[in-house]
Write a protein that holds these residues in place. Structure first.
Motif, PDB file in Angstrom:
ATOM      1  N   LYS A  50       0.334  25.581  74.969  1.00  0.00           N
ATOM      2  CA  LYS A  50      -0.718  24.944  75.764  1.00  0.00           C
ATOM      3  C   LYS A  50      -0.076  24.107  76.858  1.00  0.00           C
ATOM      4  O   LYS A  50       0.611  23.115  76.597  1.00  0.00           O
ATOM      5  N   ASP A  76      -0.390  21.567  79.832  1.00  0.00           N
ATOM      6  CA  ASP A  76      -1.292  20.541  80.365  1.00  0.00           C
ATOM      7  C   ASP A  76      -1.033  20.432  81.874  1.00  0.00           C
ATOM      8  O   ASP A  76       0.045  19.990  82.285  1.00  0.00           O
ATOM      9  N   LYS A 109       0.516  17.314  83.403  1.00  0.00           N
ATOM     10  CA  LYS A 109       1.860  16.852  83.025  1.00  0.00           C
ATOM     11  C   LYS A 109       2.937  17.702  83.689  1.00  0.00           C
ATOM     12  O   LYS A 109       2.738  18.901  83.902  1.00  0.00           O
ATOM     13  N   GLY A 126      -6.138  20.509  79.117  1.00  0.00           N
ATOM     14  CA  GLY A 126      -5.870  19.157  78.624  1.00  0.00           C
ATOM     15  C   GLY A 126      -7.185  18.415  78.732  1.00  0.00           C
ATOM     16  O   GLY A 126      -8.142  18.932  79.320  1.00  0.00           O
ATOM     17  N   THR A 127      -7.243  17.214  78.172  1.00  0.00           N
ATOM     18  CA  THR A 127      -8.520  16.499  78.193  1.00  0.00           C
ATOM     19  C   THR A 127      -8.654  15.620  79.429  1.00  0.00           C
ATOM     20  O   THR A 127      -9.691  15.601  80.087  1.00  0.00           O
ATOM     21  N   LEU A 128      -7.579  14.881  79.749  1.00  0.00           N
ATOM     22  CA  LEU A 128      -7.692  13.834  80.769  1.00  0.00           C
ATOM     23  C   LEU A 128      -7.140  14.272  82.128  1.00  0.00           C
ATOM     24  O   LEU A 128      -6.135  14.986  82.201  1.00  0.00           O
ATOM     25  N   PRO A 169     -17.064  21.792  82.537  1.00  0.00           N
ATOM     26  CA  PRO A 169     -17.453  22.886  83.434  1.00  0.00           C
ATOM     27  C   PRO A 169     -16.877  22.766  84.844  1.00  0.00           C
ATOM     28  O   PRO A 169     -16.668  23.782  85.518  1.00  0.00           O
ATOM     29  N   THR A 215     -15.982  24.416  71.643  1.00  0.00           N
ATOM     30  CA  THR A 215     -17.198  23.717  71.248  1.00  0.00           C
ATOM     31  C   THR A 215     -16.779  22.904  70.030  1.00  0.00           C
ATOM     32  O   THR A 215     -16.089  23.422  69.149  1.00  0.00           O
ATOM     33  N   TRP A 239     -22.950  24.386  82.201  1.00  0.00           N
ATOM     34  CA  TRP A 239     -22.062  25.367  82.825  1.00  0.00           C
ATOM     35  C   TRP A 239     -22.842  26.641  83.171  1.00  0.00           C
ATOM     36  O   TRP A 239     -22.780  27.144  84.290  1.00  0.00           O
ATOM     37  N   SER A 289      -7.242  11.887  72.773  1.00  0.00           N
ATOM     38  CA  SER A 289      -8.277  11.750  73.825  1.00  0.00           C
ATOM     39  C   SER A 289      -9.469  12.641  73.531  1.00  0.00           C
ATOM     40  O   SER A 289     -10.613  12.258  73.792  1.00  0.00           O
ATOM     41  N   GLU A 294      -7.675  20.960  65.141  1.00  0.00           N
ATOM     42  CA  GLU A 294      -6.999  20.242  66.236  1.00  0.00           C
ATOM     43  C   GLU A 294      -6.559  18.842  65.820  1.00  0.00           C
ATOM     44  O   GLU A 294      -7.398  17.971  65.570  1.00  0.00           O
ATOM     45  N   SER A 332      -4.210  17.312  67.826  1.00  0.00           N
ATOM     46  CA  SER A 332      -3.501  16.959  69.052  1.00  0.00           C
ATOM     47  C   SER A 332      -2.731  15.631  68.969  1.00  0.00           C
ATOM     48  O   SER A 332      -3.330  14.584  68.742  1.00  0.00           O
TER      49      SER A 332
HETATM   50  C1  LIG Z   1     -18.547  24.430  78.653  1.00  0.00           C
HETATM   51  C2  LIG Z   1     -17.203  24.153  79.186  1.00  0.00           C
HETATM   52  C3  LIG Z   1     -16.749  24.987  80.327  1.00  0.00           C
HETATM   53  C4  LIG Z   1     -16.387  23.205  78.698  1.00  0.00           C
HETATM   54  C5  LIG Z   1     -16.687  22.340  77.542  1.00  0.00           C
HETATM   55  C6  LIG Z   1     -15.453  22.160  76.734  1.00  0.00           C
HETATM   56  C7  LIG Z   1     -15.552  21.169  75.616  1.00  0.00           C
HETATM   57  C8  LIG Z   1     -16.686  21.208  74.676  1.00  0.00           C
HETATM   58  C9  LIG Z   1     -14.527  20.288  75.475  1.00  0.00           C
HETATM   59  C10 LIG Z   1     -14.461  19.274  74.430  1.00  0.00           C
HETATM   60  C11 LIG Z   1     -13.124  19.117  73.760  1.00  0.00           C
HETATM   61  C12 LIG Z   1     -11.973  19.117  74.687  1.00  0.00           C
HETATM   62  C13 LIG Z   1     -11.823  17.963  75.616  1.00  0.00           C
HETATM   63  C14 LIG Z   1     -11.153  20.164  74.683  1.00  0.00           C
HETATM   64  C15 LIG Z   1     -10.019  20.361  75.627  1.00  0.00           C
HETATM   65  C16 LIG Z   1      -8.822  20.943  74.946  1.00  0.00           C
HETATM   66  C17 LIG Z   1      -8.003  19.930  74.281  1.00  0.00           C
HETATM   67  C18 LIG Z   1      -8.400  19.442  72.940  1.00  0.00           C
HETATM   68  C19 LIG Z   1      -6.915  19.506  74.870  1.00  0.00           C
HETATM   69  C20 LIG Z   1      -5.951  18.554  74.285  1.00  0.00           C
HETATM   70  O1  LIG Z   1      -6.374  17.309  74.506  1.00  0.00           O
HETATM   71  P1  LIG Z   1      -5.547  15.985  74.228  1.00  0.00           P
HETATM   72  O2  LIG Z   1      -4.168  16.298  73.831  1.00  0.00           O
HETATM   73  O3  LIG Z   1      -6.381  15.160  73.322  1.00  0.00           O
HETATM   74  O4  LIG Z   1      -5.594  15.395  75.670  1.00  0.00           O
HETATM   75  P2  LIG Z   1      -4.501  14.763  76.643  1.00  0.00           P
HETATM   76  O5  LIG Z   1      -3.203  15.463  76.357  1.00  0.00           O
HETATM   77  O6  LIG Z   1      -5.048  15.019  78.008  1.00  0.00           O
HETATM   78  O7  LIG Z   1      -4.482  13.306  76.271  1.00  0.00           O
END
Ligand SMILES: CC(C)=CCC/C(C)=C/CC/C(C)=C/CC/C(C)=C/COP(=O)(O)OP(=O)(O)O
Ligand SMILES: O=P(O)(O)OC[C@@H](O)CO
Ligand SMILES: [Mg+2]
Length: 240
Positions: free
Chosen positions: A13, A15, A18, A41-43, A71, A87, A104, A129, A164, A166
């Motif tokens: 994965k 990011d 980063k 990534g989330t942020l 989205p 989800t 979306w 996050s 997850e 993370s």
């Molecule tokens: C419908 C669409 C297109 C999107 C919605 C997507 C949803 C539900 C996202 C919610 C969960 C989420 C934020 C998933 C992203 C993937 C993920 C978990 C990435 C890792 O995140 P972290 O490691 O917590 O974040 P950082 O590394 O940015 O701190």
């Protein structure tokens, strides 16, 4: 037909927010032996940052997937093999279960459903996050997580369940319980995989192991060790 992720042992994965490690390039990233690259990534994710990673990977032949965290960051690009759309089954805020998805579909100018695949997340590290953003209920027993995994597969038809953690190495009993609860769905595990041994240990409980921060913090040689770890775990299971 076999879905591509059924063949994967290891997912990297990237990011987009980063930097890569030292002077490493995306050519190095694509040569780690991983089975697929997931960009997400989330942020602080933007379409520009996403596009930069897609462009750097497009000439290489590792399967490339976008995992959008909302989205607004989805990029339409033929270089992508598909979109893995989270989800969050244990989200406290409904927006992350179906709300973002509804928005979306409402605003998108047609979606390529053939390349769009949901992932049923169960978010378990309360300090991540993703957990804070979605207000996830992380206080779950292995039986709770197994039940979420079964609901995802049997009631919501999910082909991918993603446990997850993370940022931290998870509880193998919990991951194993999720794995045992699934008949055909593929179990992804992500969180805190940092060397050969941790990949081998969690590889024994998951169909595919996702490695994230290690790429940015320690680089491609460390990632390559995790590929070997999970492949060895899966070879052991095949021999057993
Ligand atoms: C419908 C669409 C297109 C999107 C919605 C997507 C949803 C539900 C996202 C919610 C969960 C989420 C934020 C998933 C992203 C993937 C993920 C978990 C990435 C890792 O995140 P972290 O490691 O917590 O974040 P950082 O590394 O940015 O701190
Ligand atoms: O960054 P790490 O802790 O490896 O986690 C990987 C991935 O599951 C994050 O979504
Ligand atoms: Mg992260």
């Amino acid at each position: 037909m076999t879905a591509p992720w059924e063949e994967w042992d290891h997912i990297l994965k990237v990011d987009p927010d980063k930097d890569l490690y030292g002077d490493e390039t995306f050519a190095d990233v694509c040569a780690t032996g991983t089975d697929a690259i997931e960009i997400g990534g989330t942020l602080d994710i933007t379409t520009e940052k996403m596009q930069r990673v897609i462009d750097a990977c497009r000439e290489h032949d590792v399967p490339l997937y976008q995992e959008p965290s909302n989205p607004a960051v989805v990029v339409d690009d033929d270089a992508l093999d598909g979109y893995l759309i989270p989800t969050v089954f244990n989200a406290g805020d409904q927006f992350w279960i179906t709300g973002a998805h509804k928005e979306w579909v409402r605003i998108a100018d047609g979606l390529d459903w053939e390349r769009t695949h949901p992932e049923a997340y169960i978010v378990l590290n309360p300090d991540a996050s993703a957990a804070e953003l979605t207000d996830a209920d992380c206080d779950l027993t292995p039986a709770d997580v197994a039940a979420y995994a079964r609901v995802a597969e049997k009631m919501f038809g999910q082909d991918i369940v993603y446990v997850e953690y993370s940022g931290t190495f998870g509880d193998t009993e919990t991951v194993g319980a999720a794995h045992d609860a699934l008949d055909d769905a593929t179990l992804f595990y992500g969180g805190g995989i940092h060397d050969y041994d941790s990949a081998r240990e969690m590889g024994a409980h998951a169909d595919a192991v996702v490695v994230g921060d290690l790429l940015h913090d320690e680089g491609c040689a460390a990632v390559r060790e995790t590929v070997e770890g999970v492949e060895d775990a899966h070879a052991d299971l095949a021999d057993a």
